[in-house]
Design an enzyme around this catalytic site. Structure first.
Site, PDB file in Angstrom:
ATOM      1  N   ASN A   1      37.958  35.242  30.680  1.00  0.00           N
ATOM      2  CA  ASN A   1      38.543  35.728  31.903  1.00  0.00           C
ATOM      3  C   ASN A   1      38.013  35.372  33.170  1.00  0.00           C
ATOM      4  OD1 ASN A   1      40.796  37.173  33.057  1.00  0.00           O
ATOM      5  ND2 ASN A   1      39.094  38.907  33.297  1.00  0.00           N
ATOM      6  N   GLU A   2      37.435  36.169  33.949  1.00  0.00           N
ATOM      7  CA  GLU A   2      37.121  35.818  34.915  1.00  0.00           C
ATOM      8  C   GLU A   2      35.515  35.694  34.970  1.00  0.00           C
ATOM      9  OE1 GLU A   2      38.024  39.052  37.736  1.00  0.00           O
ATOM     10  OE2 GLU A   2      39.907  38.076  38.328  1.00  0.00           O
TER      11      GLU A   2
ATOM     12  N   CYS B   1      40.541  41.803  32.422  1.00  0.00           N
ATOM     13  CA  CYS B   1      39.091  42.311  32.189  1.00  0.00           C
ATOM     14  C   CYS B   1      38.991  42.752  30.727  1.00  0.00           C
ATOM     15  CB  CYS B   1      38.598  43.392  33.253  1.00  0.00           C
ATOM     16  SG  CYS B   1      38.452  42.698  34.897  1.00  0.00           S
TER      17      CYS B   1
ATOM     18  N   GLU C   1      48.401  43.285  30.595  1.00  0.00           N
ATOM     19  CA  GLU C   1      47.114  43.867  30.398  1.00  0.00           C
ATOM     20  C   GLU C   1      47.663  45.275  30.506  1.00  0.00           C
ATOM     21  OE1 GLU C   1      44.023  43.144  33.368  1.00  0.00           O
ATOM     22  OE2 GLU C   1      42.470  43.910  32.001  1.00  0.00           O
TER      23      GLU C   1
HETATM   24  O1  AHR Z   1      44.799  42.410  36.967  1.00  0.00           O
HETATM   25  C1  AHR Z   1      43.774  43.223  37.166  1.00  0.00           C
HETATM   26  C2  AHR Z   1      42.465  42.678  37.146  1.00  0.00           C
HETATM   27  O2  AHR Z   1      42.065  41.653  37.991  1.00  0.00           O
HETATM   28  C3  AHR Z   1      41.975  41.846  35.700  1.00  0.00           C
HETATM   29  O3  AHR Z   1      42.089  42.501  34.743  1.00  0.00           O
HETATM   30  C4  AHR Z   1      41.156  40.959  36.180  1.00  0.00           C
HETATM   31  O4  AHR Z   1      41.015  39.718  35.349  1.00  0.00           O
HETATM   32  C5  AHR Z   1      41.309  40.879  37.552  1.00  0.00           C
HETATM   33  O5  AHR Z   1      39.938  40.998  38.221  1.00  0.00           O
END
Ligand code: AHR
Length: 661
Positions: free
Chosen positions: A375-376, A242, A46
């Site tokens: 994602n989450e 994120c 990321e």
């Molecule tokens: O790895 C950091 C963050 O942690 C990522 O962007 C997210 O998916 C998680 O909350």
């Protein structure tokens, strides 16, 4: 024949003072079990912590297209400089015009501060490029210099090149500059050598080291990409995290903005510049120069299956309520993006997106097999959006395995709601995230033992041990991860992928820690967690083997097991047995390993023991001391052994390869 291996004499002396009984383990060599998927140990990428811009992506100029909301952020101008907005690249319209400052002794130009400095090394070459024109005709001579603001006088300039701009049309000009000194906090300076000659327009000002990973022009930092290669990752998840979601609809990650000529990839905000008040980085944007084409190429070059994650039609749920989210009826363009991505990756070169891939330099398909959607995410709004994606993708591409999410937590209401939903929707894999403290990892050795074998497979997509007491990349956290990972491996029939997160962090620009690889602009170092990942990924074996205690139970750190965790695999290619064992306790522990079920004439002829250990559980690596915690390797000959005894020192992770040859 029996063998006795006393690994560390010191450790042996210590056991006489303890009451730990010998742990006996039986390796069932004739019960070759589930396949360990080639994707099992991978990496999560990321653009957080200056992971892409300012990190892996080797571009040294910040705000190269003048598209940060403050157009000159990162730049310092002098003389007669104007920002204009009718440039040659429609998605990056801003550029600068350098004109006559009005007096022969004055200068016009600009300097870029780079990411924490423009850092260059003595004797190394740097590729400068710029799009330029002389709007009123004539000729303008540009002087480009690597400067050291700390040094005055003639030593100030540490390497330069001159470029003559001679066309009224926009053109790309290039030059190579050799640095004659090593400077960390340097700058890139561009100015008119003879301002009275002609005014000049400049756009997309770029500087890369000539030595990038595999020599790609729009390339990666050699050292950082090499670190990824050396991990032997089986899968490469990108671009986050994120960042996929975005803080609002405009800033969500849109892969189509990241392909095609780099000059016309629109700058995007990076949500990590403001997510944490205590690590505020207002100059953190995404150039998207490291885009989906580059991610696919990198996956191929490091030998990992690409695993892109796309936005499901939900922006960050921490920062937005449902009213800000697109409605299910508005998902069509998001779904089309997913279908087009598959075409970009795998389509033949007569298709629209396959043709773009070919034009960018890769006519052969990337052979994409996995795609993550969301994602989450959490709540009913996630499955109701995921469902139409799954339907549309499956209808056209049943060959693609689709990854859904179980939310941001490793357990709890959202997790308990989403897993059955993922099963109902027949997701192929479910992404689980857990950033958790030591005691959580110690308690999770058997986490996957009772997972449904018929449901979706597990992708442990983001995890790391976050030590209590503000300890970060210290050895003990890595040991917890190593212990926990024995449980992933023992359950390789249901766990198909696992990626530690985050991957990268710049020492001057991080927002989140711990992270696997740290760096400044010049050097990098692997953490103890990196070595754990590497030890697993370079010793996966092909199939799980049962490794059972006298009570026929595996070592999962359960009560009565003295903090021991273990797993074993068989490797078909080398005909070796690979045992991983972690002693998380603070006592050395004697172990006897019996090789059960070998053929009559077979025996173990050698053991190669790789050890990750530190006497200080708080020890960590750093730029100054990168080798404080590193694995060591020892090879020993054995005489047709049927068993193997050792004393596993306190706080130690071993990977042992047993060979019959
Ligand atoms: O790895 C950091 C963050 O942690 C990522 O962007 C997210 O998916 C998680 O909350």
């Amino acid at each position: 024949m029996k063998s006795k291996h006393l690994l560390l004499a010191g450790a042996l002396a210590a056991i006489s003072a303890t009451s730990w009984a010998q742990t006996e383990l039986n390796l069932m060599t004739n019960k070759v079990g589930a396949e360990v998927q080639p994707t099992m140990y991978g990496i999560f990428f990321e653009d957080i912590n200056y992971g892409a811009d300012g990190g892996l992506y080797a571009e040294m100029v910040k705000n190269r297209s003048f598209e940060f909301p403050q157009n000159l952020m990162g730049w310092y101008t002098f003389g007669n400089v104007e920002v204009k907005d009718d440039g040659p690249f429609d998605r990056n319209p801003h550029y600068v015009r350098l004109g006559n400052p009005g007096h022969g002794h004055k200068h016009t130009g600009l300097e870029n501060e780079g990411f924490f400095g423009v850092s260059y090394k003595k004797g190394e070459e740097y590729r400068f490029s710029v799009w330029a024109r002389v709007p009123d005709g004539g000729k303008a001579r540009l002087r480009v210099q690597l400067v050291d603001p700390q040094t005055m006088g003639e030593n100030h300039n540490m390497g330069q090149a001159d470029i003559t701009v001679d066309s009224k049309e926009w053109k790309k000009y290039t030059a190579v500059i050799r640095a004659n000194e090593t400077v960390y906090k340097g700058k890139l300076r561009i100015f008119l050598a003879k301002p009275e000659e002609a005014k000049v327009d400049l756009e997309h000002i770029s500087l890369f080291p000539a030595n990038t990973w595999r020599g790609h022009e729009n390339g990666m930092r050699q050292d950082l990409a090499q670190r990824l290669y050396d991990l032997h990752p089986g899968v490469f998840r990108f671009p986050g995290g994120c960042i996929v979601e975005g803080t609002d609809l405009d800033t969500r990650y849109q892969w189509k903005n990241t392909v095609g000529p780099v000059e016309n990839r629109p700058t995007n905000e990076n949500r990590w510049h403001y997510t944490f008040d205590y690590r505020f980085n207002p100059d953190y944007y995404q150039s998207l120069g490291l885009g989906f084409y580059e991610y696919f190429v990198l996956s191929e070059e490091i030998g990992a299956e690409p695993l892109p994650i796309l936005n499901v039609g939900l922006i960050c749920q921490y920062q937005n309520d449902l009213s800000a989210q697109p409605a299910v009826s508005e998902l069509e363009p998001y779904i089309q993006d997913a279908l087009d991505l598959i075409e970009f990756a795998n389509g033949d070169t007569t298709t629209t997106w396959g043709a773009l891939r070919a034009e960018m330099g890769h006519p052969a398909p990337f052979n994409l097999k996995y795609l993550g959607i969301g994602n989450e995410q959490w709540g009913p709004e996630y499955p109701e959006r995921l469902e139409p994606f799954l339907k549309a993708i499956r209808a056209k591409h049943p060959e693609i395995k689709l990854v859904g999410s179980s939310g941001p937590n490793s357990e709890g209401a959202e997790f308990d709601y989403l897993w059955p939903e993922m099963t109902r929707l027949k997701a192929d894999l479910v992404d689980e995230h857990f950033y958790r403290p030591e005691d959580w990892f110690l308690a999770q050795g058997a986490r996957y033992d009772n997972y449904d074998r018929k449901g979706p497979k597990v992708f442990a997509g983001e995890y790391a041990c976050h030590g209590r007491g503000k300890k970060w990349n210290h050895f003990n956290a890595a040991l917890m991860e190593a212990a926990f990972m024995t449980g992933l491996e023992r359950n390789a029939d249901v766990v198909h992928m696992a990626t530690y997160a985050p991957l990268f962090a710049h020492v001057e620009g991080w927002q989140w820690r711990p992270d696997m690889i740290w760096y400044d602009n010049m050097e990098s170092f692997p953490t103890a967690s990196y070595y754990v990942q590497q030890l697993y990924a370079t010793n996966p074996g092909t199939n799980v083997l049962p490794l059972l205690g006298a009570d026929k139970k595996p070592l999962t750190g359960a009560e009565g097991q003295n903090g021991l965790f273990a797993s074993a695999t068989y490797d078909k290619a080398s005909d070796e047995y690979i045992v991983k064992v972690a002693n998380t306790s603070d006592q050395p522990q004697p172990i006897k390993l019996n090789f059960k079920g070998m053929k009559k004439n077979e025996g173990i002829k050698s053991a190669t023991v790789t050890t990750l250990h530190s006497d200080d559980p708080n020890a960590d690596n750093s730029l100054d001391n990168p080798n404080r915690v590193v694995p060591t390797m020892e090879r020993m000959a054995l005489e047709n052994a049927q068993d193997w005894t050792t004393v596993l020192p306190a706080k130690t992770f071993h990977v042992i390869r047993f060979s019959k040859k």
